[in-house]
Structure formats: C-alpha cells, structure tokens
Design a protein around this motif. Sequence first.
Motif, PDB file in Angstrom:
ATOM      1  N   ASN A 205     -14.223  -8.223   6.132  1.00  0.00           N
ATOM      2  CA  ASN A 205     -15.266  -9.027   6.777  1.00  0.00           C
ATOM      3  C   ASN A 205     -15.226 -10.489   6.366  1.00  0.00           C
ATOM      4  O   ASN A 205     -15.607 -11.370   7.138  1.00  0.00           O
ATOM      5  CB  ASN A 205     -16.655  -8.446   6.470  1.00  0.00           C
ATOM      6  N   CYS A 206     -14.765 -10.761   5.150  1.00  0.00           N
ATOM      7  CA  CYS A 206     -14.728 -12.136   4.661  1.00  0.00           C
ATOM      8  C   CYS A 206     -13.565 -12.928   5.236  1.00  0.00           C
ATOM      9  O   CYS A 206     -13.439 -14.136   4.972  1.00  0.00           O
ATOM     10  CB  CYS A 206     -14.662 -12.157   3.137  1.00  0.00           C
ATOM     11  N   GLY A 207     -12.701 -12.263   6.004  1.00  0.00           N
ATOM     12  CA  GLY A 207     -11.554 -12.934   6.598  1.00  0.00           C
ATOM     13  C   GLY A 207     -10.254 -12.703   5.855  1.00  0.00           C
ATOM     14  O   GLY A 207      -9.168 -12.973   6.386  1.00  0.00           O
ATOM     15  N   ALA A 208     -10.333 -12.231   4.623  1.00  0.00           N
ATOM     16  CA  ALA A 208      -9.130 -11.916   3.856  1.00  0.00           C
ATOM     17  C   ALA A 208      -8.535 -10.600   4.364  1.00  0.00           C
ATOM     18  O   ALA A 208      -9.106  -9.918   5.220  1.00  0.00           O
ATOM     19  CB  ALA A 208      -9.462 -11.830   2.369  1.00  0.00           C
ATOM     20  N   VAL A 209      -7.375 -10.245   3.819  1.00  0.00           N
ATOM     21  CA  VAL A 209      -6.662  -9.048   4.264  1.00  0.00           C
ATOM     22  C   VAL A 209      -6.331  -8.161   3.065  1.00  0.00           C
ATOM     23  O   VAL A 209      -5.817  -8.656   2.050  1.00  0.00           O
ATOM     24  CB  VAL A 209      -5.356  -9.422   4.995  1.00  0.00           C
ATOM     25  N   LEU A 210      -6.642  -6.887   3.170  1.00  0.00           N
ATOM     26  CA  LEU A 210      -6.210  -5.885   2.194  1.00  0.00           C
ATOM     27  C   LEU A 210      -4.856  -5.368   2.666  1.00  0.00           C
ATOM     28  O   LEU A 210      -4.727  -4.909   3.799  1.00  0.00           O
ATOM     29  CB  LEU A 210      -7.227  -4.754   2.117  1.00  0.00           C
ATOM     30  N   VAL A 211      -3.861  -5.440   1.812  1.00  0.00           N
ATOM     31  CA  VAL A 211      -2.510  -5.004   2.171  1.00  0.00           C
ATOM     32  C   VAL A 211      -2.132  -3.791   1.319  1.00  0.00           C
ATOM     33  O   VAL A 211      -2.038  -3.895   0.090  1.00  0.00           O
ATOM     34  CB  VAL A 211      -1.493  -6.142   1.966  1.00  0.00           C
ATOM     35  N   ASP A 212      -1.956  -2.669   1.973  1.00  0.00           N
ATOM     36  CA  ASP A 212      -1.614  -1.406   1.309  1.00  0.00           C
ATOM     37  C   ASP A 212      -0.096  -1.261   1.323  1.00  0.00           C
ATOM     38  O   ASP A 212       0.511  -1.052   2.371  1.00  0.00           O
ATOM     39  CB  ASP A 212      -2.294  -0.248   2.057  1.00  0.00           C
ATOM     40  N   LEU A 213       0.527  -1.389   0.149  1.00  0.00           N
ATOM     41  CA  LEU A 213       1.986  -1.332   0.040  1.00  0.00           C
ATOM     42  C   LEU A 213       2.470   0.099  -0.148  1.00  0.00           C
ATOM     43  O   LEU A 213       1.732   0.954  -0.648  1.00  0.00           O
ATOM     44  CB  LEU A 213       2.445  -2.188  -1.137  1.00  0.00           C
ATOM     45  N   PRO A 214       3.726   0.388   0.232  1.00  0.00           N
ATOM     46  CA  PRO A 214       4.265   1.736   0.052  1.00  0.00           C
ATOM     47  C   PRO A 214       4.247   2.165  -1.411  1.00  0.00           C
ATOM     48  O   PRO A 214       4.496   1.353  -2.307  1.00  0.00           O
ATOM     49  CB  PRO A 214       5.705   1.617   0.565  1.00  0.00           C
ATOM     50  N   GLY A 215       3.939   3.430  -1.659  1.00  0.00           N
ATOM     51  CA  GLY A 215       4.009   3.947  -3.019  1.00  0.00           C
ATOM     52  C   GLY A 215       5.436   3.911  -3.529  1.00  0.00           C
ATOM     53  O   GLY A 215       6.384   4.069  -2.758  1.00  0.00           O
ATOM     54  N   TYR A 216       5.598   3.692  -4.816  1.00  0.00           N
ATOM     55  CA  TYR A 216       6.949   3.659  -5.391  1.00  0.00           C
ATOM     56  C   TYR A 216       7.091   4.771  -6.419  1.00  0.00           C
ATOM     57  O   TYR A 216       6.100   5.324  -6.897  1.00  0.00           O
ATOM     58  CB  TYR A 216       7.245   2.297  -6.020  1.00  0.00           C
ATOM     59  N   GLY A 217       8.336   5.097  -6.747  1.00  0.00           N
ATOM     60  CA  GLY A 217       8.590   6.148  -7.712  1.00  0.00           C
ATOM     61  C   GLY A 217       8.808   7.499  -7.086  1.00  0.00           C
ATOM     62  O   GLY A 217       8.949   8.507  -7.768  1.00  0.00           O
ATOM     63  N   PHE A 218       8.852   7.540  -5.756  1.00  0.00           N
ATOM     64  CA  PHE A 218       9.056   8.790  -5.036  1.00  0.00           C
ATOM     65  C   PHE A 218      10.458   9.328  -5.324  1.00  0.00           C
ATOM     66  O   PHE A 218      11.410   8.570  -5.452  1.00  0.00           O
ATOM     67  CB  PHE A 218       8.890   8.559  -3.538  1.00  0.00           C
ATOM     68  N   ALA A 219      10.596  10.631  -5.417  1.00  0.00           N
ATOM     69  CA  ALA A 219      11.884  11.233  -5.754  1.00  0.00           C
ATOM     70  C   ALA A 219      12.515  11.959  -4.568  1.00  0.00           C
ATOM     71  O   ALA A 219      13.731  11.987  -4.417  1.00  0.00           O
ATOM     72  CB  ALA A 219      11.716  12.205  -6.921  1.00  0.00           C
ATOM     73  N   LYS A 220      11.691  12.571  -3.712  1.00  0.00           N
ATOM     74  CA  LYS A 220      12.224  13.459  -2.672  1.00  0.00           C
ATOM     75  C   LYS A 220      12.446  12.723  -1.351  1.00  0.00           C
ATOM     76  O   LYS A 220      12.001  13.150  -0.295  1.00  0.00           O
ATOM     77  CB  LYS A 220      11.276  14.644  -2.477  1.00  0.00           C
ATOM     78  N   VAL A 221      13.161  11.603  -1.438  1.00  0.00           N
ATOM     79  CA  VAL A 221      13.563  10.885  -0.232  1.00  0.00           C
ATOM     80  C   VAL A 221      15.017  10.467  -0.411  1.00  0.00           C
ATOM     81  O   VAL A 221      15.497  10.324  -1.538  1.00  0.00           O
ATOM     82  CB  VAL A 221      12.690   9.640   0.025  1.00  0.00           C
ATOM     83  N   PRO A 222      15.744  10.266   0.683  1.00  0.00           N
ATOM     84  CA  PRO A 222      17.139   9.836   0.559  1.00  0.00           C
ATOM     85  C   PRO A 222      17.259   8.497  -0.155  1.00  0.00           C
ATOM     86  O   PRO A 222      16.379   7.647  -0.066  1.00  0.00           O
ATOM     87  CB  PRO A 222      17.590   9.722   2.024  1.00  0.00           C
ATOM     88  N   GLU A 223      18.376   8.308  -0.851  1.00  0.00           N
ATOM     89  CA  GLU A 223      18.581   7.084  -1.620  1.00  0.00           C
ATOM     90  C   GLU A 223      18.522   5.839  -0.739  1.00  0.00           C
ATOM     91  O   GLU A 223      17.974   4.802  -1.139  1.00  0.00           O
ATOM     92  CB  GLU A 223      19.935   7.141  -2.336  1.00  0.00           C
ATOM     93  N   ALA A 224      19.062   5.924   0.466  1.00  0.00           N
ATOM     94  CA  ALA A 224      19.043   4.764   1.367  1.00  0.00           C
ATOM     95  C   ALA A 224      17.612   4.373   1.725  1.00  0.00           C
ATOM     96  O   ALA A 224      17.272   3.182   1.807  1.00  0.00           O
ATOM     97  CB  ALA A 224      19.836   5.068   2.631  1.00  0.00           C
TER      98      ALA A 224
END
Length: 216
Positions: A69-88
Amino acid sequence: MPIFRNARFEISVSKTAGLPPPDGAEIAFAGRSNAGKSSAINTLAGHTRLAYVSKTPGRTQLINFFRLNCGAVLVDLPGYGFAKVPEAVRRQWQGLLEDYLRRRENLVGLVLIMDSRHPLTPLDRQMIDWFVPGGRPIHVLLTKSDKLSRNEAAATLASVRRELAALGPQISVQLFSSLKKIGMEEVEHKVAEWLSLPTEDLPAIPTAAELRAAGK
C-alpha cells in the motif's frame, strides 16, 4: 496500518531479462528452502496463501513481486539449498538470485530467513556475501522460534548476532514465529526504517515481559 497488510500480486519472472522496470523501493525476502520464508510472508501480509507454502523444498522457482500500500514492493525470491532438482536448474536459480541481489538498483534491503534451529548455513553465508558489499541492510529472521525453548531461542539469537557483528551495523537479527505471531512488529519497524516511513501508526514492539504474559 501494517506495511505488509493487503499486499497485491503483480508479476512473476524466471529470468533477470524478465524483471519489470524499477518502480518503487523493493524489499527482498530470501531464505533456504523450507526455512519458513513463505509462511513468514503470509503471516506479515495477513494472507494465508499470498506466498505458496510447501513441505517440498525448492517449489518456489520464480521471483514474485507484490505491491504494498505504501508503494514499495515485496519481492519473494526463490528458496535456495534445494537438493531434489537437476543441477542445471539449480545453477539457473542461483544465477537469478545472485544477479538480482547484486544489480537491482531499487533494492533497498534484504530480509533473510533462517530456521532458528539451523542458522548460518554455508548457503546463508553465501547470500550474505553476495549482498553485503553493496552496503544495503540485511535483517535476519530466525524463524520457527516456537520450536525452541525460551532459553534456547535467546542463546541462538545472541550467538547469531555475535557472529554477524563483525560485518557491521547494516545487519540486524531477531526471533520470529509464524505460528505464534512472534516478531511481526519488529519486522514492520525495521522495514519502515528502510523506507523512511513513519512508525507512529505501526503496532508497538512488545517487551519481553509482555511476550511472556501472552504466553509467547
């Protein structure tokens, strides 16, 4: 009115080339997968599903932008440290995080989520190393503090503050619990400081005695 209440979704991007033009100050939320980032955002926003909550680490694969509401932006970044995803895929997400944190010109501060039971992992330290050189503030939320005893929580808070003190006053640390709504007011006041917003209308930060009296 709390800063994060009534946040509105604007856009999701998967690559830095898709980032929207800077429009208002941005407050980024980052954290290791399953550390409680989405729950913290939902609690602060007073919304049960603003940020997706999953028991499967690594499900948040996009940068999500929410207008406040104040005009700023909340930016939700991807979680890090995940193991069960391809390396690429892991390399792509890491590049996206690093590029955003180092180069986004209207990013004014980082709220870094750490599980209070497992703080300052090597990946948490890497996030700090990416961000600190820019001189912008970092506020650490030690989440899931309700899982610790009062003494354990206090000891963890003191330990993390002590370890990060060498990096300077731009880093602050607090306890947080989405389940018991602990620490919400402190986050609001810290972000208001970053945005140069008045704090008179924000809920007051409760004292330790008040928290004990409320059973938190």
